[in-house]
Design a protein around this motif. Structure first.
Motif, PDB file in Angstrom:
ATOM      1  N   PRO A 170       0.813  -1.233   0.000  1.00 28.51           N
ATOM      2  CA  PRO A 170       0.000   0.000   0.000  1.00 28.51           C
ATOM      3  C   PRO A 170       0.843   1.278   0.000  1.00 28.51           C
ATOM      4  O   PRO A 170       0.420   2.288  -0.531  1.00 28.51           O
ATOM      5  CB  PRO A 170      -0.807  -0.107   1.298  1.00 28.51           C
ATOM      6  N   GLU A 171       1.993   1.257   0.642  1.00 32.47           N
ATOM      7  CA  GLU A 171       2.870   2.422   0.665  1.00 32.47           C
ATOM      8  C   GLU A 171       4.311   1.933   0.563  1.00 32.47           C
ATOM      9  O   GLU A 171       4.616   0.799   0.919  1.00 32.47           O
ATOM     10  CB  GLU A 171       2.714   3.207   1.984  1.00 32.47           C
TER      11      GLU A 171
ATOM     12  N   GLU B 211       6.755   2.530   2.437  1.00 36.06           N
ATOM     13  CA  GLU B 211       7.274   2.095   3.729  1.00 36.06           C
ATOM     14  C   GLU B 211       6.936   0.627   3.992  1.00 36.06           C
ATOM     15  O   GLU B 211       7.709  -0.104   4.599  1.00 36.06           O
ATOM     16  CB  GLU B 211       6.703   2.975   4.850  1.00 36.06           C
ATOM     17  N   GLU B 212       5.778   0.199   3.534  1.00 38.97           N
ATOM     18  CA  GLU B 212       5.367  -1.181   3.760  1.00 38.97           C
ATOM     19  C   GLU B 212       6.085  -2.122   2.785  1.00 38.97           C
ATOM     20  O   GLU B 212       6.351  -3.284   3.121  1.00 38.97           O
ATOM     21  CB  GLU B 212       3.839  -1.284   3.643  1.00 38.97           C
TER      22      GLU B 212
ATOM     23  N   VAL C 109       9.147  -1.784   2.111  1.00 40.04           N
ATOM     24  CA  VAL C 109      10.422  -2.000   2.783  1.00 40.04           C
ATOM     25  C   VAL C 109      10.243  -2.948   3.967  1.00 40.04           C
ATOM     26  O   VAL C 109      11.070  -3.833   4.196  1.00 40.04           O
ATOM     27  CB  VAL C 109      11.025  -0.655   3.251  1.00 40.04           C
ATOM     28  N   ALA C 110       9.142  -2.765   4.711  1.00 40.94           N
ATOM     29  CA  ALA C 110       8.910  -3.624   5.878  1.00 40.94           C
ATOM     30  C   ALA C 110       8.792  -5.086   5.450  1.00 40.94           C
ATOM     31  O   ALA C 110       9.447  -5.969   6.006  1.00 40.94           O
ATOM     32  CB  ALA C 110       7.655  -3.183   6.619  1.00 40.94           C
TER      33      ALA C 110
ATOM     34  N   GLN D  99       0.393  -5.721  14.705  1.00 39.52           N
ATOM     35  CA  GLN D  99      -0.001  -4.320  14.469  1.00 39.52           C
ATOM     36  C   GLN D  99      -1.002  -4.221  13.327  1.00 39.52           C
ATOM     37  O   GLN D  99      -1.985  -3.490  13.395  1.00 39.52           O
ATOM     38  CB  GLN D  99       1.232  -3.470  14.131  1.00 39.52           C
ATOM     39  N   TRP D 100      -0.734  -4.972  12.255  1.00 39.07           N
ATOM     40  CA  TRP D 100      -1.613  -4.873  11.089  1.00 39.07           C
ATOM     41  C   TRP D 100      -2.940  -5.614  11.269  1.00 39.07           C
ATOM     42  O   TRP D 100      -3.977  -5.160  10.779  1.00 39.07           O
ATOM     43  CB  TRP D 100      -0.884  -5.349   9.828  1.00 39.07           C
TER      44      TRP D 100
ATOM     45  N   ARG E 256      -5.086  -3.202  13.135  1.00 34.16           N
ATOM     46  CA  ARG E 256      -5.515  -2.037  12.354  1.00 34.16           C
ATOM     47  C   ARG E 256      -6.515  -2.411  11.264  1.00 34.16           C
ATOM     48  O   ARG E 256      -7.468  -1.679  11.009  1.00 34.16           O
ATOM     49  CB  ARG E 256      -4.305  -1.320  11.770  1.00 34.16           C
TER      50      ARG E 256
END
Lengths: 280, 102
Positions: free
Chosen positions: A65-66, A68-69, A71-72, A173-174, A177
């Motif tokens: 989705p982004e 940053e994700e 990379v995660a 965490q996900w 959310r």
């Protein structure tokens, strides 16, 4: 990482790792004991689990989705690839094969991964549900495997457990959310969890191999309670039920796989098979 | 026209500024920014983006819109005044004996 490597990395913030020279951790070189056939088979179970899910997570790079994700998930995939390398390196020594021989030159029936790991990435919620199950299972497994009578497996577990602890946190965490987010994200999280839950059982199924590895392998069924105790509070907080219903018959540890694995291997192996012996 | 990061409507996640402390005793240093849906995930994203080669022991994240900045167009009024006022530097003072770590 050796002490010298660590000192070098500290001197240069970016380290100086050449891609074709990433060395395996010292625990695999020192001692240099060769696994017995049974231990090698057990290392294949664990190594193939890590390899297949690492390969799948790589797909998300540029698609999450982004950024940053991307990379995660990429980081998590690389951690797991590291575990796979150590485990396959150890497993291969018994039959004089390298980690690459095992990764690129075996076909589906020779892979020992459980079915959970070959389940498709699906949407983001499916990948998170798969990570949630996998990371909790791996955390309990590596926590216990640190006490293995096999020094190499114990060392690999000690290194890996800290990494899967973070993977567990990321997935938790996900799950929270997505489950407590919008109506749509909750619907997707619930669908994903019920699609993936049938593959939980196989992770904790004992096979005859385990009877021959008393004190070396961790008996899968002995991990189930700890797994259930760890996921229950998260699911409760996320207001999700533990899904029931259909349970997969598994068979991955005996080389029986779904059609998914064929597609994963085709993509993973095509380059190595088109250019045998190439290095990059 | 390209908008500043964090201000485009296509960006769903807010922007966070990241500060990393390299080791104990050193202050947190600004290392960059990232997107995250909330503070808890911002810390995790920062860990993945800025500390994966062992760069830090502590991370702070701050919502980018919580930071008030000096006006780049007022650089003259803000920053040129010290020019020529070299008496503001401590180099004109002699150090007292016994003060070793000044």
């Amino acid at each position: 990482m050796t002490e010298t490597n660590r000192a070098d990395a500290a001197a240069d913030a970016h380290g100086h790792v050449a891609v074709d020279q990433v060395v395996l951790s010292a625990e695999l070189v020192e001692g240099a004991s060769v696994a017995s056939r049974d231990v090698a088979e057990y290392a294949l179970w664990l190594g193939d689990d890590a390899l297949i899910i690492a390969q799948q997570l790589g797909w998300w790079i540029s698609r999450a989705p982004e950024l940053e994700e991307d990379v995660a998930l990429g980081n998590i995939g690389l951690d797991l690839l590291g575990h796979a390398r150590s485990l396959l390196h150890y497993a291969g020594a018994e039959s004089d094969r390298t980690e690459d021989d095992l990764a690129y030159w075996r076909d589906e029936p020779q892979f020992r991964s459980a079915h959970l790991f070959e389940q498709p990435n699906g949407d983001f919620a499916h990948t998170i549900a798969r990570q949630f199950i996998a990371a909790h299972y791996l955390f309990e497994l590596y926590t216990r495997l640190q006490a293995s009578g096999d020094a190499t497996l114990a060392a690999i577990a000690a290194k890996s457990v800290k990494e899967v602890d973070y993977h567990r946190d990321h997935a938790v965490q996900w799950v929270l959310r997505l489950a407590l987010g919008t109506e749509e994200s909750r619907r997707r999280m619930m669908t994903a969890l019920s699609d993936l839950w049938p593959y939980v059982g196989e992770l904790f199924a004992d096979e005859p191999l385990i009877d021959r590895l008393e004190g070396v392998a961790v008996r899968p069924s002995s991990l189930r309670q700890a797994f259930d105790d760890a996921v229950a509070p998260v699911l409760a907080e996320a207001e999700l039920e533990v899904p029931g219903g259909f349970v997969s018959s598994g068979g991955g540890r005996r080389g029986k796989h779904s059609e998914n694995l064929g597609f994963i291997l085709a993509e993973m192996q095509v380059l190595a098979r088109a250019h045998p012996g190439a290095s990059w | 026209m390209m908008s500043a990061p964090g201000t485009s409507e296509k960006e769903i996640w807010p922007l966070w500024e990241v500060f990393v402390r390299a080791s104990r005793g050193i202050s947190h240093t600004h290392v960059g920014s990232l997107h995250a849906p909330d503070a808890a995930l911002a810390v995790r994203n920062a860990r993945d983006l800025y500390t994966r080669r062992g760069e830090g022991v502590s991370i702070w994240v701050v919502p980018a819109d919580a930071i008030t900045t000096s006006d780049p167009d007022a650089k003259g009024a803000f920053f040129e005044s010290p020019a020529g006022k070299n008496y503001r530097h401590a180099s004109y003072y002699s150090k007292s004996e016994g003060v070793k770590h000044l």
